[in-house]
Write an enzyme that holds these catalytic residues in place. Structure first.
Site, mmCIF file in Angstrom:
data_model
loop_
_atom_site.group_PDB
_atom_site.id
_atom_site.type_symbol
_atom_site.label_atom_id
_atom_site.label_comp_id
_atom_site.label_asym_id
_atom_site.label_seq_id
_atom_site.Cartn_x
_atom_site.Cartn_y
_atom_site.Cartn_z
ATOM 1 C CB THR A 67 -1.018 -0.047 1.182
ATOM 2 O OG1 THR A 67 -1.950 1.016 1.007
ATOM 3 C CG2 THR A 67 -0.348 0.081 2.542
ATOM 4 C CE LYS A 71 -2.195 0.419 -3.469
ATOM 5 N NZ LYS A 71 -3.581 0.753 -3.862
ATOM 6 C CG ASN A 92 -3.445 -4.449 -4.911
ATOM 7 O OD1 ASN A 92 -3.154 -5.323 -5.726
ATOM 8 N ND2 ASN A 92 -4.641 -4.357 -4.372
ATOM 9 C CG ASP A 108 -6.570 -1.560 -5.641
ATOM 10 O OD1 ASP A 108 -7.040 -2.183 -4.670
ATOM 11 O OD2 ASP A 108 -5.626 -0.759 -5.545
ATOM 12 C CB ALA A 133 -6.638 12.247 -11.855
ATOM 13 N N GLY A 134 -5.929 9.900 -9.081
ATOM 14 C CA GLY A 134 -4.794 9.291 -8.391
ATOM 15 C C GLY A 134 -4.710 7.800 -8.671
ATOM 16 C CE1 TYR A 232 -11.222 1.302 4.987
ATOM 17 C CE2 TYR A 232 -10.626 1.646 2.691
ATOM 18 C CZ TYR A 232 -10.259 1.455 4.001
ATOM 19 O OH TYR A 232 -8.936 1.453 4.334
HETATM 20 P P1 NAP Z 1 -4.268 9.336 -4.334
HETATM 21 O O1 NAP Z 1 -3.428 8.564 -5.280
HETATM 22 O O2 NAP Z 1 -3.642 10.236 -3.333
HETATM 23 O O3 NAP Z 1 -5.303 10.191 -5.247
HETATM 24 C C1 NAP Z 1 -6.274 11.011 -4.649
HETATM 25 C C2 NAP Z 1 -7.007 11.818 -5.709
HETATM 26 O O4 NAP Z 1 -7.936 12.661 -5.021
HETATM 27 C C3 NAP Z 1 -6.102 12.742 -6.522
HETATM 28 O O5 NAP Z 1 -6.683 12.943 -7.787
HETATM 29 C C4 NAP Z 1 -6.164 14.023 -5.703
HETATM 30 O O6 NAP Z 1 -5.900 15.191 -6.443
HETATM 31 C C5 NAP Z 1 -7.613 14.031 -5.296
HETATM 32 N N1 NAP Z 1 -7.797 14.854 -4.112
HETATM 33 C C6 NAP Z 1 -7.145 14.727 -2.925
HETATM 34 N N2 NAP Z 1 -7.570 15.682 -2.068
HETATM 35 C C7 NAP Z 1 -8.497 16.407 -2.738
HETATM 36 C C8 NAP Z 1 -9.289 17.536 -2.405
HETATM 37 N N3 NAP Z 1 -9.207 18.108 -1.185
HETATM 38 N N4 NAP Z 1 -10.134 18.023 -3.345
HETATM 39 C C9 NAP Z 1 -10.210 17.468 -4.580
HETATM 40 N N5 NAP Z 1 -9.476 16.397 -4.950
HETATM 41 C C10 NAP Z 1 -8.641 15.878 -4.033
HETATM 42 O O7 NAP Z 1 -5.216 8.367 -3.473
HETATM 43 P P2 NAP Z 1 -5.840 6.990 -3.968
HETATM 44 O O8 NAP Z 1 -4.951 5.880 -3.582
HETATM 45 O O9 NAP Z 1 -6.244 7.161 -5.363
HETATM 46 O O10 NAP Z 1 -7.127 6.876 -3.015
HETATM 47 C C11 NAP Z 1 -8.254 7.703 -3.202
HETATM 48 C C12 NAP Z 1 -9.364 7.265 -2.246
HETATM 49 O O11 NAP Z 1 -9.814 5.963 -2.573
HETATM 50 C C13 NAP Z 1 -8.933 7.200 -0.775
HETATM 51 O O12 NAP Z 1 -9.975 7.655 0.028
HETATM 52 C C14 NAP Z 1 -8.713 5.729 -0.540
HETATM 53 O O13 NAP Z 1 -8.943 5.353 0.821
HETATM 54 C C15 NAP Z 1 -9.789 5.134 -1.429
HETATM 55 N N6 NAP Z 1 -9.459 3.775 -1.852
HETATM 56 C C16 NAP Z 1 -10.331 2.785 -1.493
HETATM 57 C C17 NAP Z 1 -10.087 1.499 -1.889
HETATM 58 C C18 NAP Z 1 -11.067 0.418 -1.503
HETATM 59 O O14 NAP Z 1 -10.713 -0.749 -1.578
HETATM 60 N N7 NAP Z 1 -12.278 0.770 -1.125
HETATM 61 C C19 NAP Z 1 -8.950 1.180 -2.635
HETATM 62 C C20 NAP Z 1 -8.067 2.213 -2.992
HETATM 63 C C21 NAP Z 1 -8.343 3.511 -2.585
HETATM 64 P P3 NAP Z 1 -4.381 15.736 -6.585
HETATM 65 O O15 NAP Z 1 -3.682 14.746 -7.463
HETATM 66 O O16 NAP Z 1 -4.566 17.072 -7.194
HETATM 67 O O17 NAP Z 1 -3.824 15.763 -5.190
#
Ligand code: NAP
Length: 285
Positions: A67, A71, A92, A108, A133-134, A232
């Site tokens: 994680t 990753k 992952n 994922d 877009a992360g 979640y």
């Molecule tokens: P990440 O790589 O950090 O990407 C986060 C994304 O959200 C980026 O596009 C970021 O924009 C945007 N963002 C962050 N803060 C923001 C704000 N205040 N306003 C608008 N956009 C914002 O994170 P990730 O790994 O993709 O995870 C994203 C979410 O999915 C998390 O909550 C994570 O817990 C959840 N998730 C859940 C699972 C599951 O199994 N349910 C699996 C994976 C992830 P910037 O690039 O501009 O910062």
């Protein structure tokens, strides 16, 4: 659970890991199926990642999850990647092979799509919106491009440059050119006409972001939509509450969390994860 000299080890490598639900999920599954294995979360600093992967090899682990923040950086330490990990650009799950080599994959996308299976027909030819877009958004885009034939996939992100880069990375796979990018303030029509809305940002997550939502104009939501939040904790976010209040079908992130774990579990053990036992372990009594 009794630990013995035969007990196999599965590990989560990340930093931080203290919040992780993966030990609860996998240990409940090992327990239920009587598999002599234990799953532990290991906090691994970025500088120690190479040593940690060497440790996986030396210890002959059953498997490992990876994680944040490892990753992507784990890739050079592995022997091979599956096509899905290559396409998403992140690992992952590590699956040790019979010859001792370490295969990196990504569960994922499979975990994301599992709760959407019952809606697959509705998604055929549908418009979709992904907020963010992360890393998680990459798995979502991969799944939506490979599992169904959506008519449009609009990425809505506060950093359109990052969203454009993500779209560019999937250009080869996007053979029908369905992926487009919209800035936050230019996405109302895309949101209104979407059948599926996916929150792949941390907005709504327990803590500093809990009161937030990826889309504050809740009047754009309606009853023909599926609102899918990858967050979640809490189980019901503001996004899901507001969408459900307008008749949309809400899907929380717990199903994806269990789905991605189930796929890793299958790859390590060859067995189907016992979902009911896992969900019981995850639900506070
Ligand atoms: P990440 O790589 O950090 O990407 C986060 C994304 O959200 C980026 O596009 C970021 O924009 C945007 N963002 C962050 N803060 C923001 C704000 N205040 N306003 C608008 N956009 C914002 O994170 P990730 O790994 O993709 O995870 C994203 C979410 O999915 C998390 O909550 C994570 O817990 C959840 N998730 C859940 C699972 C599951 O199994 N349910 C699996 C994976 C992830 P910037 O690039 O501009 O910062």
């Amino acid at each position: 659970m009794t630990l013995t000299a035969h007990t196999r080890l599965a590990l989560l490598l990340g930093d931080p890991v203290a919040h992780s639900r993966s030990p609860t999920i996998h240990n409940a599954a090992f327990d239920k199926l009587g598999i002599d294995a234990v799953y532990l979360a290991a906090r691994v600093r970025p500088d120690d990642l190479g040593d940690a992967v060497a440790g996986l090899r030396a210890l002959g682990v059953l498997g490992a999850n990876v994680t944040i923040p490892h990753k992507q950086t784990i890739v050079p330490y592995l022997d091979a990647l599956t096509p899905v990990a290559e396409a998403i650009g992140a690992v992952n799950t590590v699956v040790p092979q019979r010859d001792g080599s370490l295969l990196g994959t990504n569960t994922d996308a499979a975990g994301f799509f599992e709760p959407l299976q019952p809606y697959a027909e509705r998604l055929d030819g549908a418009e979709t919106v992904v907020f963010g877009a992360g890393g998680a958004a990459r798995a979502v885009v991969y799944a939506l491009l490979t599992e169904v034939r959506v008519a449009r996939l609009t990425l809505v992100a506060r950093s359109p440059v990052k969203a454009e880069a993500l779209a560019g990375d999937f250009a080869d796979r996007d053979t029908r050119s369905v992926v487009t990018v919209r800035a936050d303030d230019d996405a109302s029509r895309a949101v209104q006409s979407a059948t599926l809305l996916v929150n792949a940002t941390p907005l709504g997550m327990h803590g500093a972001h809990e009161a937030e939502t990826p889309w504050s104009n809740a009047d754009d939501f309606h009853a023909a939509q599926i609102a899918y939040d990858l967050v979640y904790a809490p189980a019901e976010t503001r996004f899901l509450r507001e969408a459900a209040a307008r008749g949309a079908t809400p899907l929380g992130g717990m199903a994806m969390l269990v789905g991605q774990a189930a796929e890793a579990f299958r790859l390590w053990t060859g067995q189907t994860m016992p979902h009911a036992a896992v969900l019981r372990a995850l639900t506070p009594t």
